[in-house]
Design a protein around this motif. Structure first.
Motif, short mmCIF file in Angstrom:
data_model
loop_
_atom_site.label_atom_id
_atom_site.label_comp_id
_atom_site.label_asym_id
_atom_site.label_seq_id
_atom_site.Cartn_x
_atom_site.Cartn_y
_atom_site.Cartn_z
N ASP A 339 46.25 13.63 -7.33
CA ASP A 339 47.68 13.39 -7.08
C ASP A 339 47.91 12.78 -5.70
N ASN A 342 47.00 9.11 -5.87
CA ASN A 342 48.02 8.36 -6.61
C ASN A 342 49.30 8.22 -5.78
N THR A 343 49.68 9.31 -5.11
CA THR A 343 50.90 9.27 -4.29
C THR A 343 50.77 8.27 -3.14
N GLU A 345 48.84 5.64 -3.09
CA GLU A 345 48.88 4.28 -3.65
C GLU A 345 50.31 3.88 -3.98
N CYS A 346 51.08 4.82 -4.55
CA CYS A 346 52.47 4.52 -4.88
C CYS A 346 53.29 4.25 -3.61
N ALA A 347 53.03 5.06 -2.58
CA ALA A 347 53.77 4.88 -1.31
C ALA A 347 53.46 3.52 -0.70
N HIS A 349 52.55 0.89 -2.30
CA HIS A 349 53.17 -0.12 -3.14
C HIS A 349 54.67 -0.23 -2.84
N LEU A 350 55.33 0.94 -2.74
CA LEU A 350 56.77 0.93 -2.43
C LEU A 350 57.03 0.37 -1.03
#
Length: 603
Positions: A339, A342-343, A345-347, A349-350
């Protein structure tokens, strides 16, 4: 010749062909008689028994490969055949004889020709009034007058009488006659010889009986002789025993016993025995004490082993619990790491998206107004998601206000037409459903009512049979509305007065009680189902003797009634003193290596 040599093979007389054995009483009618009997059956052997017929066919046709004509005589007496027109009536037309009265042959031979050729309905005349006779008595199908034979038939179309005449040729076979005087003499000699044979047979029977009596007397004498020999042997044996005892007595008298010495020996042997017995008892006592010590030690060891095993199981349970907790913790750590990745990577990306939208490369390059706007937003993730959802809803509402109103009206009309179409379809389907339900209910009544009536009939018979055994039972239909796959027959029984009625199953009733219930149910179906026979295999296995006897009596009483099917009861055993009747047959099946093979049976 073969028939004369092997006549003992047959139960009843076997008659030679009529061309050989037929005797003509008046030779002048020989052409008419030969014309009547000439045909296929004139050269046929005639049998009175079907078994003799098969034996002759097997021996002559099959084994010897001979082509022989054979016929089977009917089981009728000659007196049963009467002419359709009596002879005294036929005399007025010129007829003098019936053809059957002009020949002599065994009764079975004449009966055969009367049955298949109507020998008893053939009149004979030297000269007859043919036309007047045919008009008056057209039921006679054949008659002889002079050298002509007339055949009378009736047309199938016009019902007119048709008469056909055929010339009778001269004799070919019956050309010789028999001297009646010589024939009478031979018959008398035959009768005399037969009487002598009967007398000799009687003498032979008396001699055989006398021989049997003498053999019995000889056997009795031999038994008496053996008994006497046994008595003499016993006497000799007793005599030898007496002489031996006398010698022993003489020896004892010649060598008197010293009582004191024998008494001293006896006391010493008794003391030795007592000493040995005491030693044995001491050893038994020692062994018993040792056994008790070992038994106590064994009990302590078993208790210690039980406690150790219990501790071991507790430790294993704790170890397994800790192992499972460790696995859960490792799984949670790995999930948290995934997690986290993934978090991140998402951060990232955002963050890239935010940089492209705002044009700032880092948070430090934000303008004061933008920084103030971000400071007014919440810091936790759930609050941020709620804020995003709220802003998205407001944006959607603002967008809907600017949509074309005509498109909204058209969408409403389309949905309203669809609703009316669906309502019409629902109404049609509802009518169809109601019709189907009514038809289903009608079919259900047509099927269920006769079934319930049949179940009531079965229940009355089943209850009656159980009452004869001082028990209670009932049969009912287990129904489930329209779920026909769950319909079935439910049997409830009670074998003891203090019990209640219970459904027959493998858990509450014993095997013998289930067998009794099954047999009673099968007998209740007796008059409902139609079949030529019924087979029941080992139904009495598991029953006690009382129930087995009751069930057997009920079976006998049921199957011995009129208009019932045949029963085959297969069982490895039967009780003694069972009730049988003339309608019951008991067959024993024997098998084993010592039995004779069926090909060697004499029947």
């Amino acid at each position: 010749q073969w028939l004369k040599e092997n006549k003992d093979m047959f139960e009843k007389p076997v008659h030679q062909p009529v061309i050989v054995m037929l005797h003509i009483k008046e030779l002048k009618y020989a052409p008419q008689i030969e014309q009547f009997f000439m045909g296929k059956d004139a050269f046929s052997f005639i049998f009175e028994s079907k078994k003799d017929y098969d034996t002759f066919a097997h021996e002559v046709r099959d084994k010897k490969n001979l082509k022989v004509n054979m016929v089977l005589a009917p089981n009728k007496r000659l007196q049963e055949f009467k002419c359709v027109v009596p002879l005294h009536v036929l005399r007025q037309f010129g007829f003098k004889h019936m053809l059957i009265n002009l020949v002599e042959a065994p009764e079975a031979v004449l009966s055969y020709f009367c049955t298949y050729y109507r020998l008893h309905d053939v009149p004979v005349a030297d000269e007859a009034q043919v036309a007047r006779f045919v008009d008056a008595h057209h039921s006679i199908q054949r008659f002889y007058t002079g050298d002509q034979v007339y055949f009378v038939t009736r047309s199938r179309y016009s019902s007119k009488t048709i008469t056909k005449s055929v010339h009778v040729r001269e004799c070919t076979f019956f050309v010789s006659t028999v001297n009646e005087v010589e024939r009478a003499t031979l018959l008398s000699d035959i009768k005399e010889a037969t009487d002598k044979i009967s007398a000799l047979d009687q003498d032979l029977s008396q001699l055989q009986q006398t021989e049997l009596d003498h053999r019995q007397q000889d056997g009795n004498c031999r038994r008496v002789k053996n008994d006497l020999k046994e008595v003499l042997n016993n006497r000799a044996r007793l005599k030898r025993s007496r002489e031996s005892k006398q010698i022993q007595m003489q020896q004892l008298q010649n060598s008197p016993i010293n009582i004191e010495i024998e008494s001293h020996k006896y006391k010493e042997s008794l003391i030795n025995l007592i000493s040995k017995k005491t030693q044995c008892l001491e050893k038994v006592s020692q062994y018993t004490k040792a056994y008790h010590h070992h038994l106590i030690a064994k009990s302590h060891a078993f208790i210690n082993f039980t406690e150790a095993d219990l501790h071991k199981k507790n430790f294993e349970s704790q170890f397994e619990s800790i192992t499972n907790e460790l696995k859960d913790a490792e799984f949670a750590v790995n999930q948290a790491k995934e997690d986290e990745v993934n978090t991140k990577e998402c951060a990232h990306h955002l963050m890239d998206i935010a940089r492209r939208v705002t044009g700032f490369k880092s948070p430090n390059e934000l303008s004061p107004e933008t920084a103030a706007m971000f400071q007014g937003l919440p810091n936790d993730l759930s609050s941020i998601e709620d804020q995003i959802h709220e802003n998205q809803t407001q944006a959607d509402m603002c967008s809907d206000v600017h949509h074309d109103g005509e498109a909204i009206i058209k969408q409403f009309e389309t949905r309203d037409a669809k609703i009316r179409e669906l309502e019409s379809l629902v109404e049609v389907q509802g009518n169809k459903l109601q019709n189907h339900e009514e038809e289903t209910e009608k079919l259900k009544r047509q099927w269920l009512e006769p079934l319930q009536a049949m179940m009531e009939d079965i229940n009355s018979r089943f209850s009656h049979f159980f009452s004869l055994m001082d028990c209670t039972g009932e049969v009912s239909l287990s129904s489930h509305d329209y779920d026909f796959s769950k319909y079935g027959v439910q049997i409830r029984v009670k074998f003891r007065s203090e019990d209640e009625l219970h459904v027959l199953d493998a858990h509450r009733q014993s095997g013998g009680e289930r067998s009794v219930s099954t047999m009673m149910y099968l007998m209740a179906l007796q008059d409902i189902t139609s079949c030529p026979f019924r087979v029941v295999d080992e139904i009495n296995q598991g029953m006690d003797s009382a129930n087995e006897r009751r069930v057997f009596d009920l079976i006998v009483d049921t199957v011995c009634q009129t208009d019932t099917s045949q029963y085959f009861l297969l069982t490895p055993k039967l009780l003694q003193d069972l009730k049988y009747s003339s309608c019951v047959s008991v067959h024993f099946v024997h098998n084993g290596p010592e039995l004779m093979h069926h090909t060697k049976w004499s029947y």
